[in-house]
Design a protein around this motif. Structure first.
Motif, PDB file in Angstrom:
ATOM      1  N   CYS A 410       0.877  -1.332  -0.116  1.00 43.89           N
ATOM      2  CA  CYS A 410       0.024  -0.100   0.133  1.00 43.89           C
ATOM      3  C   CYS A 410       0.922   1.232   0.043  1.00 43.89           C
ATOM      4  O   CYS A 410       1.042   1.845   1.120  1.00 43.89           O
ATOM      5  N   PRO A 411       1.419   1.574  -1.286  1.00 42.18           N
ATOM      6  CA  PRO A 411       2.515   2.700  -1.296  1.00 42.18           C
ATOM      7  C   PRO A 411       1.593   4.260  -0.671  1.00 42.18           C
ATOM      8  O   PRO A 411       2.358   4.944   0.033  1.00 42.18           O
ATOM      9  N   ALA A 412       0.267   4.310  -0.858  1.00 40.07           N
ATOM     10  CA  ALA A 412      -0.078   5.308  -0.544  1.00 40.07           C
ATOM     11  C   ALA A 412      -0.035   5.653   1.104  1.00 40.07           C
ATOM     12  O   ALA A 412      -0.197   6.833   1.474  1.00 40.07           O
ATOM     13  N   ALA A 413       0.013   4.379   1.635  1.00 41.97           N
ATOM     14  CA  ALA A 413      -0.318   4.549   3.333  1.00 41.97           C
ATOM     15  C   ALA A 413       1.210   4.775   3.575  1.00 41.97           C
ATOM     16  O   ALA A 413       1.160   5.721   4.660  1.00 41.97           O
ATOM     17  N   LEU A 414       2.118   4.244   3.070  1.00 39.83           N
ATOM     18  CA  LEU A 414       3.435   4.667   3.319  1.00 39.83           C
ATOM     19  C   LEU A 414       3.993   6.105   3.092  1.00 39.83           C
ATOM     20  O   LEU A 414       4.481   6.930   3.938  1.00 39.83           O
ATOM     21  N   VAL A 415       3.527   6.779   2.051  1.00 46.20           N
ATOM     22  CA  VAL A 415       3.688   7.912   1.539  1.00 46.20           C
ATOM     23  C   VAL A 415       3.016   9.072   2.739  1.00 46.20           C
ATOM     24  O   VAL A 415       3.738   9.963   3.090  1.00 46.20           O
ATOM     25  N   VAL A 416       1.857   8.728   2.903  1.00 47.68           N
ATOM     26  CA  VAL A 416       1.263   9.852   3.814  1.00 47.68           C
ATOM     27  C   VAL A 416       1.789   9.785   5.291  1.00 47.68           C
ATOM     28  O   VAL A 416       2.154  10.533   5.919  1.00 47.68           O
ATOM     29  N   THR A 417       2.185   8.215   5.620  1.00 49.85           N
ATOM     30  CA  THR A 417       2.688   8.003   7.014  1.00 49.85           C
ATOM     31  C   THR A 417       4.353   8.844   7.084  1.00 49.85           C
ATOM     32  O   THR A 417       4.616   9.717   8.093  1.00 49.85           O
ATOM     33  N   ALA A 418       4.771   8.705   5.707  1.00 48.67           N
ATOM     34  CA  ALA A 418       6.249   9.306   5.931  1.00 48.67           C
ATOM     35  C   ALA A 418       6.386  10.868   5.989  1.00 48.67           C
ATOM     36  O   ALA A 418       6.904  11.555   6.704  1.00 48.67           O
ATOM     37  N   ALA A 419       5.316  11.356   5.091  1.00 53.20           N
ATOM     38  CA  ALA A 419       5.221  12.839   5.144  1.00 53.20           C
ATOM     39  C   ALA A 419       4.663  13.504   6.518  1.00 53.20           C
ATOM     40  O   ALA A 419       5.325  14.454   6.968  1.00 53.20           O
ATOM     41  N   ALA A 420       3.879  12.653   7.328  1.00 51.63           N
ATOM     42  CA  ALA A 420       3.195  13.160   8.660  1.00 51.63           C
ATOM     43  C   ALA A 420       4.648  13.081   9.389  1.00 51.63           C
ATOM     44  O   ALA A 420       4.817  14.006  10.232  1.00 51.63           O
ATOM     45  N   LEU A 519       1.415  13.794  -5.767  1.00 49.22           N
ATOM     46  CA  LEU A 519       2.017  13.152  -4.838  1.00 49.22           C
ATOM     47  C   LEU A 519       2.177  14.006  -3.616  1.00 49.22           C
ATOM     48  O   LEU A 519       2.304  15.335  -3.714  1.00 49.22           O
ATOM     49  N   LEU A 520       1.842  13.530  -2.386  1.00 54.91           N
ATOM     50  CA  LEU A 520       2.041  14.392  -1.106  1.00 54.91           C
ATOM     51  C   LEU A 520       3.557  14.334  -0.741  1.00 54.91           C
ATOM     52  O   LEU A 520       4.166  13.462  -0.666  1.00 54.91           O
ATOM     53  N   LEU A 521       4.058  15.750  -0.846  1.00 54.20           N
ATOM     54  CA  LEU A 521       5.387  15.887  -0.829  1.00 54.20           C
ATOM     55  C   LEU A 521       5.914  16.338   0.605  1.00 54.20           C
ATOM     56  O   LEU A 521       5.170  16.998   1.405  1.00 54.20           O
ATOM     57  N   PRO A 522       7.023  15.648   1.281  1.00 55.03           N
ATOM     58  CA  PRO A 522       7.601  15.995   2.702  1.00 55.03           C
ATOM     59  C   PRO A 522       8.176  17.568   2.495  1.00 55.03           C
ATOM     60  O   PRO A 522       8.275  18.005   3.414  1.00 55.03           O
ATOM     61  N   ASP A 523       8.653  17.778   1.284  1.00 54.38           N
ATOM     62  CA  ASP A 523       8.998  19.066   0.917  1.00 54.38           C
ATOM     63  C   ASP A 523       9.179  19.139  -0.529  1.00 54.38           C
ATOM     64  O   ASP A 523       9.100  18.361  -1.201  1.00 54.38           O
ATOM     65  N   SER A 524       9.349  20.757  -1.046  1.00 52.29           N
ATOM     66  CA  SER A 524       9.017  20.975  -2.172  1.00 52.29           C
ATOM     67  C   SER A 524      10.452  21.281  -3.116  1.00 52.29           C
ATOM     68  O   SER A 524      11.357  21.776  -2.337  1.00 52.29           O
ATOM     69  N   PRO A 525      10.677  21.008  -4.317  1.00 49.09           N
ATOM     70  CA  PRO A 525      11.717  21.385  -4.952  1.00 49.09           C
ATOM     71  C   PRO A 525      11.954  22.927  -4.505  1.00 49.09           C
ATOM     72  O   PRO A 525      13.265  23.323  -4.632  1.00 49.09           O
ATOM     73  N   HIS A 526      11.034  23.740  -4.535  1.00 47.56           N
ATOM     74  CA  HIS A 526      11.490  25.157  -4.369  1.00 47.56           C
ATOM     75  C   HIS A 526      11.955  25.463  -2.950  1.00 47.56           C
ATOM     76  O   HIS A 526      12.957  26.183  -2.867  1.00 47.56           O
TER      77      HIS A 526
END
Length: 855
Positions: A410-420, A519-526
């Motif tokens: 479930c990649p989406a769950a990992l992405v959300v958890t990581a971003a949080a 995609l939910l990003l932990p930080d942006s390129p900017h």
């Protein structure tokens, strides 16, 4: 009555003119529009002219009785023979109609839509023989009536009564109540009546109090208005009644959607809507119920029928457009609809609006769960939406159990958890979850781990994840993955090839703006590019990048505060204190990362404006935030600023452990020049703030030994040496001026002014002291900012004495006041003596008390 007397007479005169000498006219309007009142006016005018006027009207309940409508112009025997179907009786009746309209007579026919076919046929026969006939009717699909309307209304002899406007409603209200209404009452009446005179009059009669203009009293279920609507509803054909009731429950809906709800063909729905409009229940041409009718239906329609229609509406809307779903959902929520169909629609509609408005989508999913939708099946989507809004805490609670149970399945769950987790400062745990995506169906997402691993000092692992992710991705890379790849490349380059780092990150910025990642990003390129630009000494580019992130809303609401604080940080460093303060007052950071940046920004502004009280408060808040802090490059500047604040307040020992952790981080990375120089610069500033000359000399030498990662920073080693030397009393006016100009070129004018001020008070040559102070004031003026306003009532003090008094009240030392005002500590001492004399204070404590009493 349609309106006041003057307005009615104008309408009568216009209708009479259209009828002409032949007195032939058609009046078409829905129920309550004023047809009968217009006929009354015409009858009066023609009677005044000496013309004979006879009237008859169709009656709904007698529409199937031949000839009964003619009972006011025929003898009872003639009516009876007509009802029996005698042909001779029709000829006799026609002759009678011609007789009464002969020699100037006029026949006025009201409610012609209810005429029985026999009566209508006879009136048409008279009209065809040039009889003077005025016909009033509702819009109708009757073919025989349409023929007569077309014949009589030929050559412009037709009047259509439009709804009343604001002025006409006001006139009618005054006529009914005897008082001039205010604007609020007129507005309310117009909204509820749709400008139909009959409804205006009924509303006023039913308690729409002219003295309570803004009040909209609830309808009495047993009152006359509800009874009137109920009667009109019962008299409609079955299909029209179904349509009106459905509109009362579902509001305005396209014909297709409405047709599905009432289970009728679209053409039949359109015809039924026209019938309801003719009855005065639907606004002409809009398909929307008259306001008071909608209010009455809320009372009339029983709950089971209402629930059935709401269910039908939800089922019909589920396959409709996004706009249709959103409109229906808003209506159903407002009406408190329940049931499984409504829950399913909420879920479908939430998905439609998620990209544009995640907050609304999230609220709809919550409502769906309340209505019985499976919470587990919606938990992940809710987590994604909450994270996009910036509510990382709730998102983590929803997504973490799914991520733990499903892992890379479930990649989406990992992405959300990581971003949080990133928001909470737990970058290492976040990186682990991103890295696990290498073997999932979304290997590109694993690239999100690389900047985190670099920033946390895990360089070898960062390279491993980068290589594995790229090997699993197709070539050429999909655009969203290209953005992540350039970010990874840029952060790796900041360690090995700093000259290439910003180019790679700027490419990621352009790609992200061209096709914003979903995609939910932990930080942006900017943000990453701005940090590298700032470390490279280019504050202008750094601030521009943060501004672009704000304007383009990169990363959505989840990164909005991050970007605003980053822009404020760059503004603060370049002297834009007012802009930074404005942002600081606007934002309410929720993530631990943003909170730390916010408190560091507060401390930085306090230090730059000499506000020791504010600086102390910011440092007190920061200490709790630094507990358990995990060092990372992305927070090097804010933490560095807090280290300077601690040194300034004499609490360096409380920051020493954090400083060692940052040093250890850079050791693990091999002391990359880009980041090492930045850390050591803050170390120098901390030594200067603590007035520790030997420490400043050591740190200046450390800076001088670093090979700058950018040509812009080539002079920083020399600047550091000049500043450190001045702290130990080794001042060289020329070197000080050169160092200040170099800082000014780096947009560090405030630092330049401080350097000159510190050097000036240690220079023994009075001429050089004045020259250095003058240059320092010039740099300070260039900033366009000033220290905080005076805190005391200083009417008895000179301008300079007031400035010194402010510094004393802030708790500054004479030396610090001198550096702020670019005067020597000895001069500060003389000013303080004069202040005490003017305030009548024999001691420093009395002086402070006097100053604070007058705040």
């Amino acid at each position: 009555m349609r309106a006041d007397g003057a307005a009615s007479m104008r309408l009568v005169d216009q209708a009479r003119a259209r009828a002409g000498a032949a007195a032939r006219l058609v009046v078409v309007a829905g129920a309550g529009a004023g047809k009968s009142a217009l006929l009354d006016g015409l009858a009066a005018r023609w009677s005044d002219d000496g013309r004979s006027v006879r009237r008859l009207a169709g009656r709904r309940l007698e529409s199937d009785r031949p000839g009964w409508a003619l009972d006011t112009v025929l003898d009872p025997d003639q009516v009876e023979r007509l009802s029996e179907g005698h042909l001779a009786a029709e000829r006799s009746a026609l002759d009678r109609l011609r007789e009464i309209t002969g020699e100037g007579g006029v026949l006025l026919v009201d409610d012609a839509q209810w005429l029985d076919p026999c009566s209508l046929r006879l009136i048409a026969g008279a009209a065809e023989r040039q009889a003077a006939v005025v016909l009033a009717a509702r819009p109708s699909a009757r073919a025989d009536l349409a023929g007569l309307v077309g014949f009589l209304g030929d050559e412009g002899r037709m009047v259509t009564l439009a709804p009343l406007g604001v002025d006409e409603v006001a006139h009618l209200t005054e006529e009914v109540t005897g008082r001039r209404p205010d604007a609020a009452l007129v507005t309310s009446l117009l909204a509820r009546s749709a400008g139909i005179p009959g409804w205006v009059v009924r509303l006023l009669a039913d308690g729409h109090d002219p003295d309570r203009a803004t009040a909209t009293p609830p309808l009495d279920p047993a009152g006359p208005l509800v009874a009137q609507v109920r009667t009109e509803l019962e008299q409609l054909p079955h299909a029209a009644r179904r349509v009106v009731v459905a509109l009362g429950v579902i509001g305005v809906a396209g014909d297709g959607l409405l047709a599905e709800v009432v289970d009728l063909p679209p053409l039949q729905v359109a015809a039924a809507t026209d019938q309801a409009s003719a009855a005065g229940l639907v606004r002409p041409g809009s398909g929307e119920l008259v306001g008071v009718v909608a209010e009455a239906l809320a009372v009339i329609v029983p709950p089971p029928e209402r629930h059935h229609l709401q269910t039908r509406l939800a089922e019909a809307a589920e396959g409709g457009s996004a706009a249709a779903k959103a409109a229906v959902v808003a209506r159903l929520i407002a009406d408190g609809a329940t049931g499984a169909a409504t829950a399913r629609l909420l879920v479908a509609a939430a998905e439609e609006v998620a990209e544009l408005d995640p907050e609304v989508a999230s609220s709809w999913l919550v409502r769906a769960v309340e209505l019985g939708a499976d919470p587990a099946s919606l938990a992940l989507r809710r987590a994604e939406l909450l994270a996009e809004q910036g509510d990382l805490g709730t998102a983590l609670r929803l997504a973490a159990p799914i991520a733990a149970a499903e892992g890379r399945r479930c990649p989406a769950a990992l992405v959300v958890t990581a971003a949080a987790l990133v928001g909470r400062g737990l970058w290492a745990r976040a990186a682990e979850r991103y890295a696990a995506l290498v073997d999932s169906g979304a290997p590109g997402h694993a690239l999100l781990a690389v900047p985190l691993l670099v920033a946390g000092g895990r360089l070898e692992q960062a390279h491993e994840v980068d290589e594995a992710a790229r090997a699993a991705l197709p070539q050429p890379l999909p655009l969203p993955d290209e953005v992540l790849a350039r970010c990874a490349e840029g952060m790796l380059a900041s360690i090995h090839c700093p000259g290439e780092a910003l180019d790679a990150l700027l490419e990621a910025v352009e790609l992200a703006e061209a096709d914003p990642p979903s995609l939910l990003l932990p930080d942006s390129p900017h943000a990453l590019a701005a940090l590298v630009a700032s470390a490279s000494g280019d504050l202008v580019v750094a601030r521009q990048l943060a501004r672009r992130a704000v304007e383009a809303a990169v990363g959505g609401a989840a990164l909005a505060t991050r970007h605003r604080l980053l822009e404020a940080w760059m503004a603060m460093r370049a002297g834009g204190w007012a802009a930074a303060q404005e942002v600081l007052g606007d934002v309410a950071p929720s993530s631990r990362r943003d909170q730390l940046v916010s408190v560091a920004l507060d401390a930085a502004l306090a230090r730059r404006t000499g506000d020791v009280g504010r600086l102390t408060a910011a440092w007190d808040r920061a200490q709790a935030m630094l507990l358990g802090w995990h060092p990372e490059l992305g927070l090097l500047e804010p933490v560095g600023e807090l280290a300077v604040a601690a040194a300034r307040l004499g609490q360096w020992e409380r920051m020493a452990a954090v400083a060692r952790e940052l040093g250890a981080l850079l050791d693990r990375l091999g002391r990359p020049p880009l980041w090492d120089l930045l850390l050591r610069w803050y170390g120098l500033q901390a030594a200067i703030a603590a007035d520790d000359g030997p420490a400043a000399v050591r740190r200046a030498e450390d800076i001088a030994r670093i090979e700058p990662a950018s040509r812009r920073l080539a002079s920083l080693g020399g600047v550091a040496r000049v500043w450190a030397a001045s702290l130990e009393g080794r001042t060289d006016s020329g070197a000080l001026r050169w160092a200040a100009s170099e800082l000014q070129a780096l947009n560090l004018a405030w630092e330049g002014s401080r350097l000159l001020g510190a050097g000036a008070i240690r220079t023994t040559d009075p001429t050089e002291t004045r020259a250095l102070l003058e240059q320092a004031r010039g740099l300070r003026d260039e900033l366009g900012t000033t220290a905080p306003g005076a805190l005391a009532d200083v009417s008895a003090l000179s301008e300079r004495e007031a400035q010194v008094a402010e510094g004393v009240a802030d708790g500054l030392t004479y030396k610090e006041i001198g550096e702020r005002l670019y005067i020597s500590p000895k001069t500060v001492e003389h000013h303080v003596a004069r202040i005490r004399q003017k305030l009548g204070a024999s001691t420093r404590a009395e002086m402070l008390a006097a100053l604070r009493t007058s705040e």
